[in-house]
Design a protein around this motif. Sequence first.
Motif: not given
Lengths: 115, 119
Positions: A1-17, A24-33
């Motif tokens: 239990g208590a799994v938290v996911s993030q997306h994306p795991s990595w990102v490359i972007c240009k300056s200015g974008t 996301r909390s996958l198996d519980f409700q998160a009142t605070t992040m």
Amino acid sequence: GAVVSQHPSWVICKSGTSVKIECRSLDFQATTMFWYRQFPKQSLMLMATSNEGSKATYEQGVEKDKFLINHASLTLSTLTVTSAHPEDSSFYICSAAGLAGITQYFGPGTRLTVL
Amino acid sequence: AQSVTQLDSQVPVFEEAPVELRCNYSSSVSVYLFWYVQYPNQGLQLLLKYLSGSTLVKGINGFEAEFNKSQTSFHLRKPSVHISDTAEYFCAVSDRRGNSGGSNYKLTFGKGTLLTVNP
């Protein structure tokens, strides 16, 4: 239990974008992040705290107009890095706390590289 | 305000040896205590926590920690380490007052201890 996911795991972007990172909390409700930033071989630096349905509370020195945080539901918070610059390149980690709010469970992190 | 001191930035040990990672904290209020582990390029995983009750806390992967209020310490121990325990370990505290103290149980982290287990 208590799994938290993030997306994306990595990102490359240009300056200015803009880049949006989801937490996301996958198996519980998160009142605070929480959103953290981590530089290489350093500890975590808290950027902001968000409670569902409320405006985020930013730590001193963190630009709220640059790092937009939305916590629209009990399972999703987003961090948008607006007009990203190379100095924003970092490892961003979110965490979520349940109803009691005491224990934080962390996501796997997002590596942002701004060219 | 709280602060956390992890006394060793790096701890090299041989496989199957015991290890202790030290953590001291300072706070004007009562705190909750946590140990997290971070493997390379990953988020933090909760190893164990002290909220109340027995001062000896057992966690995952064979780790345990002891809360010592008089010494304001929360040292992490494992009797026999494995190569797979190589990682960064973070000690953290949060204000027991939580929302009533305006902290939202925010965590204050130490700078981390890199545990390297050698064969």
